[in-house]
Each structure stands twice: as structure tokens, then as C-alpha cells.
Design a protein around this motif. Structure first.
Motif, mmCIF file in Angstrom:
data_model
loop_
_atom_site.group_PDB
_atom_site.id
_atom_site.type_symbol
_atom_site.label_atom_id
_atom_site.label_comp_id
_atom_site.label_asym_id
_atom_site.label_seq_id
_atom_site.Cartn_x
_atom_site.Cartn_y
_atom_site.Cartn_z
ATOM 1 N N TYR A 57 0.837 -1.202 0.000
ATOM 2 C CA TYR A 57 0.000 0.000 0.000
ATOM 3 C C TYR A 57 0.867 1.245 0.000
ATOM 4 O O TYR A 57 0.633 2.191 -0.756
ATOM 5 C CB TYR A 57 -0.907 0.022 1.236
ATOM 6 C CG TYR A 57 -2.137 -0.829 1.091
ATOM 7 C CD1 TYR A 57 -3.223 -0.378 0.341
ATOM 8 C CD2 TYR A 57 -2.231 -2.069 1.693
ATOM 9 C CE1 TYR A 57 -4.351 -1.151 0.196
ATOM 10 C CE2 TYR A 57 -3.361 -2.853 1.549
ATOM 11 C CZ TYR A 57 -4.418 -2.392 0.803
ATOM 12 O OH TYR A 57 -5.525 -3.152 0.657
ATOM 13 N N ALA A 58 1.893 1.217 0.833
ATOM 14 C CA ALA A 58 2.764 2.387 0.946
ATOM 15 C C ALA A 58 3.508 2.635 -0.368
ATOM 16 O O ALA A 58 3.671 3.779 -0.784
ATOM 17 C CB ALA A 58 3.749 2.191 2.094
ATOM 18 N N LEU B 197 -6.185 -0.122 5.239
ATOM 19 C CA LEU B 197 -5.820 0.998 4.362
ATOM 20 C C LEU B 197 -4.675 1.828 4.922
ATOM 21 O O LEU B 197 -4.082 2.627 4.225
ATOM 22 C CB LEU B 197 -7.026 1.910 4.155
ATOM 23 C CG LEU B 197 -7.849 1.669 2.897
ATOM 24 C CD1 LEU B 197 -9.080 2.540 2.915
ATOM 25 C CD2 LEU B 197 -7.040 1.977 1.658
ATOM 26 N N ILE B 198 -4.427 1.630 6.199
ATOM 27 C CA ILE B 198 -3.445 2.500 6.808
ATOM 28 C C ILE B 198 -2.049 1.997 6.515
ATOM 29 O O ILE B 198 -1.584 1.026 7.075
ATOM 30 C CB ILE B 198 -3.662 2.583 8.337
ATOM 31 C CG1 ILE B 198 -5.104 2.964 8.620
ATOM 32 C CG2 ILE B 198 -2.698 3.572 8.947
ATOM 33 C CD1 ILE B 198 -5.547 2.690 10.024
ATOM 34 N N GLN C 156 -11.215 -6.570 -4.685
ATOM 35 C CA GLN C 156 -12.173 -6.755 -5.767
ATOM 36 C C GLN C 156 -13.529 -6.147 -5.436
ATOM 37 O O GLN C 156 -14.560 -6.638 -5.878
ATOM 38 C CB GLN C 156 -12.348 -8.252 -6.083
ATOM 39 C CG GLN C 156 -11.079 -8.940 -6.550
ATOM 40 C CD GLN C 156 -10.699 -8.539 -7.964
ATOM 41 O OE1 GLN C 156 -11.524 -8.590 -8.854
ATOM 42 N NE2 GLN C 156 -9.483 -8.103 -8.157
ATOM 43 N N THR C 157 -13.534 -5.130 -4.617
ATOM 44 C CA THR C 157 -14.799 -4.453 -4.320
ATOM 45 C C THR C 157 -14.648 -2.967 -4.601
ATOM 46 O O THR C 157 -13.609 -2.377 -4.320
ATOM 47 C CB THR C 157 -15.228 -4.606 -2.847
ATOM 48 O OG1 THR C 157 -14.063 -4.687 -2.054
ATOM 49 C CG2 THR C 157 -16.113 -5.786 -2.659
ATOM 50 N N VAL C 158 -15.677 -2.383 -5.146
ATOM 51 C CA VAL C 158 -15.626 -0.948 -5.411
ATOM 52 C C VAL C 158 -16.199 -0.154 -4.250
ATOM 53 O O VAL C 158 -16.138 1.062 -4.247
ATOM 54 C CB VAL C 158 -16.396 -0.579 -6.705
ATOM 55 C CG1 VAL C 158 -15.629 -1.050 -7.915
ATOM 56 C CG2 VAL C 158 -17.792 -1.124 -6.680
ATOM 57 N N ALA D 94 -6.601 2.671 -4.882
ATOM 58 C CA ALA D 94 -6.590 1.802 -6.059
ATOM 59 C C ALA D 94 -6.126 0.398 -5.687
ATOM 60 O O ALA D 94 -6.724 -0.602 -6.117
ATOM 61 C CB ALA D 94 -5.694 2.396 -7.139
ATOM 62 N N VAL D 95 -5.082 0.300 -4.861
ATOM 63 C CA VAL D 95 -4.609 -1.018 -4.436
ATOM 64 C C VAL D 95 -5.691 -1.726 -3.623
ATOM 65 O O VAL D 95 -5.930 -2.917 -3.777
ATOM 66 C CB VAL D 95 -3.315 -0.903 -3.598
ATOM 67 C CG1 VAL D 95 -2.911 -2.267 -3.057
ATOM 68 C CG2 VAL D 95 -2.200 -0.339 -4.446
ATOM 69 N N ALA D 96 -6.376 -0.954 -2.768
ATOM 70 C CA ALA D 96 -7.426 -1.548 -1.939
ATOM 71 C C ALA D 96 -8.546 -2.099 -2.813
ATOM 72 O O ALA D 96 -9.046 -3.204 -2.576
ATOM 73 C CB ALA D 96 -7.968 -0.505 -0.968
#
Ligand SMILES: [Zn+2]
Lengths: 170, 131
Positions: free
Chosen positions: A82-83, B128-129, A129-131, A122-124
Motif C-alpha cells: 500500500y505504501a 488501508l493504513i 475486488q470491491t468498489v 486503487a490497491v485496496a
């Protein structure tokens, strides 16, 4: 192998250490409590200042090294992913905008903060696979603008005060 | 080295948040317009821990007696989920309209209870963090 500029190497060390400490401080202050993805972006401040004082590719070195180090020390492989997404997108946008006319460090910084948040989102979306996570957008938007503006102000103050000799011969 | 021009705010800097707001708006409209998944579920969490998942296609009426004290009755009717009854002080959750779209949620803050509509095969909420 070309000889590495020693001053530059020392400067890398300083900047990465500074970015690392900032990331740690950011974890300590409860600025990001409750709202996912919202953070001050102190690490980004160092990347921005690097970009202003040295070359853009030096800022990339600092950005990636910081993320890998912070990820190895405090994070998990997924948090590092994520980072990285946020950090690389943010770097790319800032590197593109820095030479742009009529865009100051405030604009560059806001763009960086926003890109950071968009990248993570975007990565999340991709990972789950959920919007539905798109509902975080308004929060991430506001936080990107506010923190980006603050980091921009900090960068301006730092660049104004740093004596030119700091970056001589680098 | 940086030109001093970079160190003062320009009105054109505001183009950046403007573009971002526009982009986010388009994304949100898209996500709202895109077809909803056939199978949807109400995910009920207390303090972040999932305590129940109710498919929206079957009507249900469940009373949750929370271990920390407090009661919430969650009802599924006609593909919508709502909190019909609770003994919390604010009653915000009870007054919230029924929800059915993926991403919508009802929060009972005093109880730490959250009802969220998720697509089938409820995906784990991402961390998310990034740090
Ligand atoms: Zn309630």
C-alpha cells in the motif's frame, strides 16, 4: 563502476534517516485515528524537499528506501505494498508537476498528497475486488488537500531557510 | 536549484484540488451507476469484529445481545437491512433509513456496532493504513 559522490551519499543517509524518523513520529501522533488512509505525510515532506534541493531521481531513492525500511521495521508485506503504491504514484505526480509553470510547491504537495491517497485506494479496490471502498474517496480527498497544503507550507519554509551550501557539490 | 517562484502560492495551484474533486466525483458516480452484485450481504461488526453476515435475499430478524452490554435488533426485509430497535442512548441507528447498496452502512456508535452492505463472498476490509 563510477565513483559515487561522497557528499551525495552522505546526504542520502541524512535524508533517509530523517524520513524514517518522520514516519515513526507520524505513527506516534494520533492524527490518523479512526479514518483509514488519512495521515499527515511527513515522509513525503522529506521527499519533496529532496526534490527541490537535489535531483528528482534522488528524491525517488529517498522515497523508495524510506518505504522499504519503514515496511521492514513496522509494517507487513501488505502494508508495504500500500505504501509503495501511494509513494510511487505520489512521487511520479510531484516529479511531473515540479517543473510546471504557475504551480508552486503548494500545488505540487497537494497533488502528491492526493496521488498518495488515490494510489492506496486503487490497491485496496484491486486487492479486495470491491468498489465499495470508493466511499472513502471524499475523506481521502479532503485529507489529501489539507495535509498536502500543510506539507507544502512546511516545504516552502524549509527550502527558504536552508543555506545554499548544504547542497553544494552534490 | 529552485526558483523563488516555486515558493509562493499561485491561484493556479487550486487547479490541482479542482481536478482531484472532479476525478473523485466521476469515480463515485461510476461506482453508483455500475450494476450492483447480485448477491449482497449485511455484515455486522462490533468494535471491528464480524459477529454476523446476513444475506439480503432472505428476510431475517436477529436480536444481537452484545457481550459489552446493549441490544440491537437487525432486520432484513425486501433486500434492505435496518436496525429496528436498540437500547442505545442516541437511537441514531434506529432512525437510519434501511440500506441496500454495497458500501452503505448504519453505525451505532454507543455500541460500536456497524452494519455494512457488502458484495457476496464478503471481502475482508483492507488495512488501508499504510505506515
Ligand atoms: Zn444505536
Amino acid at each position: 563502476m563510477r565513483k559515487m559522490n561522497v557528499r551525495r551519499l552522505a546526504m542520502y543517509g541524512l535524508l533517509v534517516a530523517l524520513a524514517f524518523v518522520f514516519s515513526y513520529i507520524e505513527m506516534l501522533i494520533p492524527f490518523n485515528i479512526g479514518i483509514p488512509g488519512v495521515k499527515l505525510g511527513l515522509g513525503n515532506l522529506v521527499v519533496m524537499v529532496t526534490m527541490c534541493l537535489l535531483r528528482r531521481r534522488d528524491a525517488l531513492v529517498v522515497a523508495v528506501t524510506r518505504i522499504v525500511l519503514v515496511g521492514l521495521t513496522f509494517g507487513s508485506p501488505s502494508s508495504m505494498l500500500y505504501a509503495l503504491a501511494g509513494g510511487l504514484l505520489s512521487f511520479a505526480v510531484m516529479a511531473l508537476l515540479l517543473p510546471a509553470k504557475r504551480i508552486s510547491l503548494y500545488g505540487v504537495s497537494m497533488a502528491g498528497g492526493l496521488a498518495h491517497n488515490f494510489g492506496q485506494l486503487a490497491v485496496a479496490v484491486f486487492a479486495t475486488q470491491t468498489v465499495r471502498i470508493v466511499w472513502y474517496l471524499p475523506i481521502l480527498l479532503v485529507s489529501g488537500i489539507v495535509t498536502g497544503g500543510l506539507i507544502g507550507l512546511a516545504a516552502v519554509l524549509i527550502v527558504r531557510r536552508l543555506p545554499a551550501r548544504v547542497t553544494q557539490g552534490i | 536549484m529552485l526558483s523563488t517562484d516555486k515558493l509562493t502560492f499561485h491561484i493556479t495551484d487550486l487547479l490541482i484540488p479542482a481536478v482531484a474533486v472532479l476525478l473523485a466525483g466521476v469515480l463515485m458516480v461510476l461506482s453508483a451507476v455500475l450494476p450492483q452484485p447480485e448477491r449482497r450481504e449485511a455484515m455486522i461488526t462490533v468494535d471491528g469484529e464480524v459477529i454476523a453476515v446476513l444475506p439480503l435475499e432472505t428476510d431475517a430478524d436477529r436480536l444481537f445481545e452484545l457481550s459489552a452490554g446493549g441490544v440491537n435488533r437487525v432486520v432484513v426485509t425486501d433486500g434492505c437491512v435496518s436496525v429496528s430497535e436498540a437500547d442505545c442512548a442516541t437511537q441514531v441507528c434506529v432512525h437510519h433509513r434501511a440500506i441496500s447498496r454495497v458500501g452503505e452502512s448504519i453505525v451505532c456508535a454507543p455500541h460500536g456496532l456497524v452494519v455494512t452492505v457488502v458484495g457476496g463472498e464478503a471481502a475482508d476490509a483492507p488495512d488501508l493504513i499504510a505506515r
